[in-house]
Enzyme design. Sequence first.
Site, PDB file in Angstrom:
ATOM      1  N   ASP A  76      25.450  -1.221-134.509  1.00  0.00           N
ATOM      2  CA  ASP A  76      24.637  -1.745-135.608  1.00  0.00           C
ATOM      3  C   ASP A  76      24.108  -0.645-136.541  1.00  0.00           C
ATOM      4  O   ASP A  76      23.702  -0.930-137.655  1.00  0.00           O
ATOM      5  CB  ASP A  76      23.450  -2.558-135.068  1.00  0.00           C
ATOM      6  CG  ASP A  76      23.888  -3.894-134.509  1.00  0.00           C
ATOM      7  OD1 ASP A  76      24.866  -4.453-135.042  1.00  0.00           O
ATOM      8  OD2 ASP A  76      23.280  -4.376-133.544  1.00  0.00           O
TER       9      ASP A  76
ATOM     10  N   GLN B 183      35.896  -5.828-132.333  1.00  0.00           N
ATOM     11  CA  GLN B 183      35.608  -4.782-133.314  1.00  0.00           C
ATOM     12  C   GLN B 183      34.782  -3.641-132.726  1.00  0.00           C
ATOM     13  O   GLN B 183      34.917  -2.496-133.141  1.00  0.00           O
ATOM     14  CB  GLN B 183      34.910  -5.356-134.562  1.00  0.00           C
ATOM     15  CG  GLN B 183      33.487  -5.844-134.363  1.00  0.00           C
ATOM     16  CD  GLN B 183      32.992  -6.689-135.544  1.00  0.00           C
ATOM     17  OE1 GLN B 183      32.475  -6.197-136.526  1.00  0.00           O
ATOM     18  NE2 GLN B 183      33.179  -7.996-135.437  1.00  0.00           N
TER      19      GLN B 183
ATOM     20  N   GLU C 179      27.596 -11.685-140.069  1.00  0.00           N
ATOM     21  CA  GLU C 179      27.278 -12.873-139.271  1.00  0.00           C
ATOM     22  C   GLU C 179      25.807 -13.275-139.420  1.00  0.00           C
ATOM     23  O   GLU C 179      25.454 -14.420-139.195  1.00  0.00           O
ATOM     24  CB  GLU C 179      27.593 -12.633-137.791  1.00  0.00           C
ATOM     25  CG  GLU C 179      26.767 -11.501-137.175  1.00  0.00           C
ATOM     26  CD  GLU C 179      26.992 -11.299-135.676  1.00  0.00           C
ATOM     27  OE1 GLU C 179      27.700 -12.101-135.045  1.00  0.00           O
ATOM     28  OE2 GLU C 179      26.444 -10.313-135.142  1.00  0.00           O
TER      29      GLU C 179
ATOM     30  N   ASN D 132      17.326   0.218-130.209  1.00  0.00           N
ATOM     31  CA  ASN D 132      15.872   0.362-130.372  1.00  0.00           C
ATOM     32  C   ASN D 132      15.042  -0.309-129.259  1.00  0.00           C
ATOM     33  O   ASN D 132      13.960   0.160-128.940  1.00  0.00           O
ATOM     34  CB  ASN D 132      15.418  -0.094-131.770  1.00  0.00           C
ATOM     35  CG  ASN D 132      16.081  -1.396-132.184  1.00  0.00           C
ATOM     36  OD1 ASN D 132      16.484  -2.194-131.321  1.00  0.00           O
ATOM     37  ND2 ASN D 132      16.183  -1.621-133.482  1.00  0.00           N
TER      38      ASN D 132
ATOM     39  N   GLY E 165      26.646  -7.760-136.839  1.00  0.00           N
ATOM     40  CA  GLY E 165      25.492  -7.183-137.519  1.00  0.00           C
ATOM     41  C   GLY E 165      24.435  -8.235-137.759  1.00  0.00           C
ATOM     42  O   GLY E 165      24.313  -8.749-138.873  1.00  0.00           O
TER      43      GLY E 165
ATOM     44  N   GLY F 221      24.956  -3.905-126.135  1.00  0.00           N
ATOM     45  CA  GLY F 221      26.372  -4.163-126.423  1.00  0.00           C
ATOM     46  C   GLY F 221      27.233  -2.932-126.228  1.00  0.00           C
ATOM     47  O   GLY F 221      26.817  -1.826-126.560  1.00  0.00           O
TER      48      GLY F 221
END
Lengths: 409, 409
Positions: free
Chosen positions: A141, A298, A243, A111, A187, A16
């Site tokens: 995140d 965001q 979310e 990750n 998240g 992202g």
Amino acid sequence: MRETLTKNLLLAQSGGPTAVINSSVCGIVDEAVRQPRIDGIYGAVNGILGVLHEDLVDLRHEEPATLQSLRRTPSAALGSCRHKLREDDYSRLLEVFKAHAIRFFLYAGGNDSMDTAHRVAQLAEEKKYAVQVIGIPKTVDNDLMVTDHCPGYGSVSRFNAIAARDSGLDTEAIYTSDTVKIFETMGRDTGWITASTALGKDDPDSAPHLIYLPERPFIPERFLKDVKSVYDRLGRVVICVCEGLKDERGEFLRASSKHIDIDKFRHPQLGGVGDYLVGLISENLKIKARCDKPGTIQRVSMTCASEVDLEEAYSVGQNALSKAIDGENDRMVTLVRKRNDPYECETGLVELDKVALKSKRVPDAFINKECNFVNDGFLEYAKPLIGEPLPHYVHLRKKRLEKLLPGYG
Amino acid sequence: MRETLTKNLLLAQSGGPTAVINSSVCGIVDEAVRQPRIDGIYGAVNGILGVLHEDLVDLRHEEPATLQSLRRTPSAALGSCRHKLREDDYSRLLEVFKAHAIRFFLYAGGNDSMDTAHRVAQLAEEKKYAVQVIGIPKTVDNDLMVTDHCPGYGSVSRFNAIAARDSGLDTEAIYTSDTVKIFETMGRDTGWITASTALGKDDPDSAPHLIYLPERPFIPERFLKDVKSVYDRLGRVVICVCEGLKDERGEFLRASSKHIDIDKFRHPQLGGVGDYLVGLISENLKIKARCDKPGTIQRVSMTCASEVDLEEAYSVGQNALSKAIDGENDRMVTLVRKRNDPYECETGLVELDKVALKSKRVPDAFINKECNFVNDGFLEYAKPLIGEPLPHYVHLRKKRLEKLLPGYG
């Protein structure tokens, strides 16, 4: 003895986008052009997919002014992807490296990407191909292990702190309308982003009033009790939720729906957790609720980017390159907090396999025992990351005039 | 002859908050303190409800610094409301005016509020109570008649132009994931807010690609064709839609749902138009879509407020007060555009009954014939209202390296 071997650098962005990942690219390139040991400075188009498809660009062909302006351009300028590599993809990556004399590979991501980088480094070693692989932390995140925090997180936090505060002012203003506001953040598996909304709270009665993280199972009865309690006290409630909230069975909360066959274009659609909670509140508490869900804006809002975050993103990029030049391999650059007030942070290094595929959740110490807000420890942790203090808002004193008439109605 | 009669000013804020309505309050108070003919400067708490309940505050008791900082504090500092007045409420309003010697009443709001103000003015005249009633335009919806535009609109437009552009960059970055983005804006009955997303488009291929306004009926077949056409060309689509879209039968588009009785806390919930369109696209085109719905934060975001809007909101407040002092009554202050480049705007006056309860829709000339975007006329109209140019973003030139290997996969 003079080295004659061509040594090219390849960098790629993954997962992202964020407001600051391009700042990392700028840091890498700024450092690379200063390094006489680097020949080509290449970028992969759309992350690891660009490497597989040999879709590479020459960053020395970009205008210096464009590269500098990347520091203030959000999202991923080289393009990114979400692509699960197959086993035989790794040897393909190595072939591309060999074909283009890639001796330095820098990969910015989360990750999953650190796992990819680690496996490339391992395979290169096994095949005796000399390449320095360094990972660059990048994820809103904030769930990477070892590093104190991740570039991208400070900016998404600043956006959410501001937006939750604005949403609260909005809710406070309109008497008897939309008195419960659900603010749904990103998240999926961790609550770091949701927790950051607490940074917007500038008064015990101001928003957010309740915060629910996926680190705790969502219990409807308890939630409704929490909401009612705030509502009875203040007449309004702003609730920030992740979310990725799950119930006690580990299932995502969703606004359930079934097909109503009105016509062929009306189809079932599952709403998210925000819609689910709006329904839960209105049905059980008979209070009107509304959901704000800023979604992907965001994570790429430059208007709300944190200066600290922009600077750190630049610095991890720059650092990754210099560590690669120094001969480091199979490592990720980390951020190491030295002190909190005044905030000071340095870069460090960690083995890629210590972060690959692992996820750091919001620790218990940061969550209150009622499971409906964060503790001060979290605020101390997160506050320096969002940069400058939030814009100053004022509240009127509202000195009441004496009433002169009988009551209304 | 010296006037001995006490003359107090009452101001009230109504309806949905905006980023700039407090700037209007600041303009009123700044002007009022300069007027020797005004004694008390009062504010009603929660709009017209505060008048009914005699819940009034003395604004001369506020710190001057607080009042100045209102210019940068979003939402409605005095509180607002959505309250439908009953017939007998009007005489109560007049009683409160008499009790507190209110001789100037300034009411900031939309077309409902202008109706309230108009009826108060009429009743006062009928009852021979001398009060100057002036309306102040305030609505992000931009749907008031006569005035060129409404304070609040420039700022919500700037927010949406920036957010739609950010959302577009985000969509562009991630290859093969979330390639269709629905961006849902406010605007129940008119498409002004949705149209403003077009101001973020800085390239023929950049977002937004499609815009749907409630001024046109939504036709699913045509919509799906539009989406497919952009998707086939670019591999991504950003679609800006109004929350108030209706189908050909005049019904709001909603993600339909039915109760699935999993447990007593899982209830039916109607999603909004964004969720409906996500479902429509995924079911019919088999493309993954996602919805961004900033909700109420779009109307109160000070971070994205337009300087032009802040200035004009101040000026309509200031002007309303001086017109009231000049003896004007039963009027609303308007914004009158004098020229577009460089932008120049003055204030004017209009009879309240020319704006009360009426609504200005986006004119046909501003909507393209395919009903899926706005015309240049709209851009010329709206661009000056959002203030400074949007922050500059850059795109890489991406000069490709020659491929040296056989194709992948």
